[in-house]
Design a protein around this motif. Structure first.
Motif, short mmCIF file in Angstrom:
data_model
loop_
_atom_site.label_atom_id
_atom_site.label_comp_id
_atom_site.label_asym_id
_atom_site.label_seq_id
_atom_site.Cartn_x
_atom_site.Cartn_y
_atom_site.Cartn_z
N SER A 354 0.63 -1.36 0.12
CA SER A 354 0.86 0.32 0.15
C SER A 354 0.81 1.06 -0.05
CB SER A 354 -0.99 0.11 1.21
OG SER A 354 -0.03 0.54 2.95
N TYR A 355 2.23 1.27 0.69
CA TYR A 355 3.00 2.06 0.81
C TYR A 355 3.42 2.70 -0.13
CZ TYR A 355 2.19 3.36 5.87
OH TYR A 355 1.92 3.15 6.97
N LEU A 356 3.90 1.55 -1.37
CA LEU A 356 4.48 1.33 -2.36
C LEU A 356 3.91 2.09 -3.41
CD1 LEU A 356 6.78 -2.47 -2.46
CD2 LEU A 356 7.33 0.20 -2.00
N ALA A 357 1.95 1.71 -3.26
CA ALA A 357 0.97 2.36 -4.53
C ALA A 357 1.13 3.53 -4.00
CB ALA A 357 0.29 1.21 -4.30
N PHE A 564 12.53 2.95 3.98
CA PHE A 564 11.87 1.75 4.93
C PHE A 564 11.31 0.33 4.46
CE2 PHE A 564 11.85 5.70 6.64
CZ PHE A 564 13.17 5.75 7.80
N LEU A 565 11.25 0.33 2.67
CA LEU A 565 9.85 -0.19 2.30
C LEU A 565 10.93 -1.32 0.57
CD1 LEU A 565 7.80 2.25 1.35
CD2 LEU A 565 7.30 1.52 2.91
N PRO A 566 10.00 -2.01 0.76
CA PRO A 566 11.28 -3.01 -0.01
C PRO A 566 11.22 -2.57 -1.34
CG PRO A 566 8.65 -3.51 0.61
CD PRO A 566 8.67 -2.22 0.77
N VAL A 567 12.47 -3.70 -1.56
CA VAL A 567 13.31 -2.81 -2.77
C VAL A 567 12.13 -3.94 -4.32
CG1 VAL A 567 14.83 -1.95 -1.96
CG2 VAL A 567 14.97 -4.32 -2.68
N SER A 568 12.57 -3.49 -5.33
CA SER A 568 11.80 -4.25 -6.50
C SER A 568 11.81 -3.53 -7.60
CB SER A 568 10.38 -4.33 -6.67
OG SER A 568 8.86 -3.12 -6.28
N LEU A 682 17.06 -12.52 -6.01
CA LEU A 682 17.98 -12.40 -4.49
C LEU A 682 18.37 -11.34 -4.11
CD1 LEU A 682 18.55 -15.11 -3.30
CD2 LEU A 682 21.50 -14.22 -4.15
N TYR A 683 18.89 -10.81 -4.90
CA TYR A 683 18.97 -9.11 -3.85
C TYR A 683 17.73 -8.90 -3.70
CZ TYR A 683 19.64 -4.20 -3.89
OH TYR A 683 19.51 -2.90 -3.48
N TYR A 684 16.62 -8.32 -4.20
CA TYR A 684 15.43 -7.61 -3.84
C TYR A 684 14.45 -9.33 -2.17
CZ TYR A 684 14.86 -5.51 -8.56
OH TYR A 684 15.02 -5.35 -8.88
N GLU A 685 14.90 -10.36 -2.59
CA GLU A 685 14.34 -11.13 -1.58
C GLU A 685 14.71 -10.87 -0.05
OE1 GLU A 685 14.44 -15.70 -0.84
OE2 GLU A 685 14.17 -15.16 -2.80
N TYR A 686 16.62 -10.79 -0.79
CA TYR A 686 17.69 -10.79 1.17
C TYR A 686 17.49 -9.30 1.18
CZ TYR A 686 22.09 -10.01 3.17
OH TYR A 686 23.24 -9.73 4.17
N MET A 687 17.45 -8.27 0.39
CA MET A 687 17.42 -7.40 1.11
C MET A 687 15.52 -7.19 1.94
SD MET A 687 20.38 -5.44 0.92
CE MET A 687 19.26 -4.33 0.93
N ASN A 688 15.07 -7.34 1.37
CA ASN A 688 13.55 -7.12 1.57
C ASN A 688 13.21 -8.29 2.83
OD1 ASN A 688 12.91 -5.73 -0.46
ND2 ASN A 688 12.09 -7.38 -1.39
#
Length: 765
Positions: A354-357, A564-568, A682-688
């Motif tokens: 919701s924050y990403l959107a 503070f939010l996920p990377v994607s 793998l980067y997204y998963e590890y960082m998130n």
């Protein structure tokens, strides 16, 4: 170099006694037969051959013992850093030879301290097939050894190759370390030689023969009080690496890793712990520093993260292993830990999306998009304008039910005033209803501007004080000095004070209000006045400055919030696979294509070149000499050769990528494209996972399990479209339980689709 590859001429030579050749160099003090190196660890004085040593190294080299190899009482010890130093109550040996050579099979034996685990390994493997499970053998001074010195042949392929007359030295990659095959073998006219082809001599410089050759005897005791001289670390096990090119590249990268050991304090004792114990292996050196090849155009060849990820460096194998373990907290499955992790990850995904959107929307829109020119207008939905002055709010409090038409868009017009009067059954006053009817006014279309002039004249004619009082009572208005119903059109007349608002008339108010609140449920002026008073419009100048040129908030603020939010990819919403998806196998296809591509590359002319340079890099890093000349080289010489081979590798990769002949471009594209997809996910998963700050713990009662089972249909339906179906499907096993789980998941997904299509669901599994 190998501890067995020693020029014995510099090690005191050998002296023969009762058939055995003993090194002139001996331990010049009393030697404990057993030594306590830890509170529960005992090292045992033993003799071993190079093949046995290589077996030990191949088994234990990935543990900190290999890195902590040391010399205790002049004797090599391949074990952990000692925490205490104490001998046991076992008699000591005196003047023990550091080396001895069997008179029948010419194997060089080296004096070492072995841990119980190492002894158990030698007995279990029994590489010379001498029945170590039931037999024991003892050498000089009663020190145990683990081959039969009466046997003059070996039944193992590795030992046979070492003892062949044509012997030699090769390099091999194994795990983190570079091992070497510096062997003692029979050669020449029946003389014992060391691993570099040098002939082993006795204390007088004469060659030691075997198989009926010349023999020399010396009986002066052979004690050298000058101390022993023997080489430092030896390298790896024998043999030539023959595994896949992709595996070798990663092993070389791990070998070159200069990361520190993970030394921690436990109850006041320093101990080495692995950075991670995964499904693939344990990582004793910091795996984030295994970066060889990261800056090349094909980082897949060494299995490291590309250098475009500066905040996630090192071995991609390690990060993969880590993400596999994170789903259930370790390299063993724990249902409670898994469910708790899944729930935390799912909550993180749903909330974060919701924050990403919102931030994505903030990038695409500006204040003008929302009809605002500042944050005050935006945050108050424009109602801050209604708070200017006091006349407007006062007028709303005085206007009563006349505000009921404010949602029509015609509030503040004569037509709206007439409608309210008619709706409140006040049409009899001054024959308003009759006059409008006779004039042909359509009451259902009373807002029509064609009627405005006539209606205005009719309202102006209502001036009887008694009629005006009646209107005020029914309308529940308190207009001061009420002259006629047209006063309802003017803010100053209704409020009784000069108009200090932002609007010239109530008609302007009506149009503006309708544009902002067409579905307003308030119908009395007091209620609208209360709403205006409640609006908070305290937006500071500093807040107003946060707006961007073409965005609703500036780019710096958007970027700071994204921390503070996920990377994607493109900062789009994520799925649960981008947090804990590795165990589902969603990246297997990419890795299989990478390995297939590297295998295809190995089948080209470049394959042997890559293999060769990997071998050389490994050998020069381990400083494994293949000749007497190399053995005598300086440390700088080895360093220079290593750096040269690294440069050669970089150049080779550039050449491969630039090659446009044949199928090379297609192979390179397959490797790089799929490896890029793999490492980016793998980067997204590890960082998130790190950002989610998930606490993996095994806690819960039976309701945790039952609740999870109950949620399976919803997870399969994936109502929020965040990949829960892929995750749970990927975790099922090919067992009866797994088949049942997949059936339940299938029905959950089917029920969702079918029920949405209008199918009545009649039963569930």
């Amino acid at each position: 170099m190998s501890i067995f590859s020693v020029n014995v001429a510099t090690d005191g030579s050998y002296v023969q006694s009762t058939g055995y050749w003993y090194s002139y160099s001996r331990v010049p003090w009393k030697t404990p037969r057993q030594w306590i190196y830890d509170f529960n660890g005992i090292a045992f004085l033993s003799y071993i051959t190079e093949a046995e040593y290589n077996l030990i190294v191949s088994e234990f080299q990935n543990y900190p013992e290999y890195q902590a190899r040391q010399v205790i009482w002049g004797i090599d010890f391949f074990g952990p850093l000692p925490r205490i130093s104490q001998t046991t109550l076992v008699k000591e040996a005196v003047n023990v030879p550091i080396y001895y050579i069997s008179p029948t099979n010419n194997r060089v034996h080296k004096l070492m301290y072995l841990t119980q685990a190492q002894i158990n390994l030698l007995k279990a493997r029994d590489i010379y097939n001498v029945g170590l499970a039931t037999n024991s053998f003892y050498g000089p001074f009663g020190v145990p050894f683990y081959d039969d010195s009466e046997s003059d042949s070996s039944t193992t392929t590795s030992e046979t190759s070492q003892n062949s007359p044509s012997g030699g030295s090769t390099s091999v990659s194994y795990g983190d370390s570079q091992m070497c095959a510096a062997s003692t073998y029979a050669s020449g006219p029946g003389f014992v030689t060391d691993g570099f082809g040098g002939i082993v001599t006795d204390c007088r410089g004469n060659p030691i023969s075997y198989g009926g050759g010349l023999t020399f005897s010396y009986s002066d005791g052979g004690y050298n009080d000058g101390g022993s001289v023997y080489p430092a670390p030896f390298g790896p096990n024998s043999g030539v690496y023959s595994g896949t090119l992709s595996a070798q590249g990663n092993m070389v990268a791990m070998q070159l890793n200069t990361g520190a050991l993970n030394v921690i304090d436990i109850a006041g004792r320093s101990t080495v712990q692995p950075y991670h114990s995964g499904y693939f292996r344990q990582y004793w050196r910091n795996p984030t520093e295994a970066t060889f090849g990261a800056n090349t155009q094909m980082p897949a060849l060494t299995g490291v993260m590309p250098n475009k990820y500066p905040d996630m460096t090192g071995s991609a194998v390690y990060y993969t292993d880590l993400q596999l373990s994170r789903l259930s907290g370790s390299n063993t499955w724990d249902n409670y830990a898994f469910i708790n992790t899944l729930n935390q990850a799912l909550s993180y995904v749903l909330i974060s999306n919701s924050y990403l959107a919102a931030l994505k929307n903030a990038e695409k829109t500006d204040l003008a998009y929302y009809g605002a020119d500042n944050f005050k207008v935006l945050t108050t939905q424009g109602f801050n304008k209604y708070q200017q002055g006091v006349a407007l709010v006062t007028a709303f409090r005085n206007i009563g039910k006349m505000a009921s038409t404010i949602t029509s868009g015609y509030f503040g017009t004569a037509n709206a005033v007439a409608k309210v009067l008619l709706d409140l059954n006040l049409g009899y006053i001054n024959n308003l209803s009759l006059n409008l009817y006779r004039a042909g006014v359509n009451f259902d279309d009373i807002y029509n501007s064609l009627y405005t002039a006539f209606i205005t004249e009719q309202l102006r004619a209502i001036t009887n004080p008694s009629d005006l009082q009646t209107i005020q009572e029914v309308v529940e208005s308190t207009v001061p000095n009420f002259a006629n119903p047209l006063d309802y059109l003017r803010i100053d007349r209704v409020s009784g004070i000069p108009n200090d608002s932002a609007f010239a008339s109530f008609e302007e108010v009506g149009k503006d209000f309708f544009s902002r609140a067409p579905n307003l449920v308030l119908a009395v002026g007091n209620e609208i006045a209360d709403l205006i008073d409640k609006i908070q419009s305290n937006v500071s100048t500093q807040v107003e400055e946060l707006t961007g040129t073409n965005t609703i908030i500036n780019t710096d603020l958007i970027n700071s919030l994204r921390v503070f939010l996920p990377v994607s990819a493109n900062n789009s919403p994520i799925s649960i696979l981008n947090v804990v998806g590795m165990a589902s196998g969603y990246l297997l296809a990419e890795m299989e294509k990478v390995n297939e591509g590297i295998a295809q590359l190995y089948a080209t002319d470049y394959g042997p070149q890559i293999r060769s340079v990997f071998n050389d890099i490994s050998r020069y890093h381990a400083r494994l000499p293949l000749s007497t000349a190399e053995r005598n080289e300086t440390g700088q010489w080895w360093t220079d050769r290593l750096e040269a081979k690294k440069s050669e590798y970089y150049t080779l990769v550039d050449t491969i990528v630039a090659d446009t002949t044949g199928n090379i471009p297609a192979i390179v594209n397959q490797i790089n494209t799929n490896y890029d997809n793999f490492t980016s996910n793998l980067y997204y998963e590890y960082m998130n996972f790190n950002k989610a700050n998930i606490r993996v713990e095994s806690f819960g009662d039976i309701t945790t399990i039952l609740g999870f089972i109950n949620s399976l249909p919803n997870l399969a339906a994936d109502l929020t479209d965040v990949g829960t179906d892929y995750l749970v499907y990927g975790l099922t096993q090919n067992t009866l339980s797994g088949e049942v789980a997949r059936t339940v998941l299938d029905q959950g997904k089917n029920d969702y689709f079918l029920s949405n299509a209008g199918v009545v669901i009649t039963g569930t599994l």
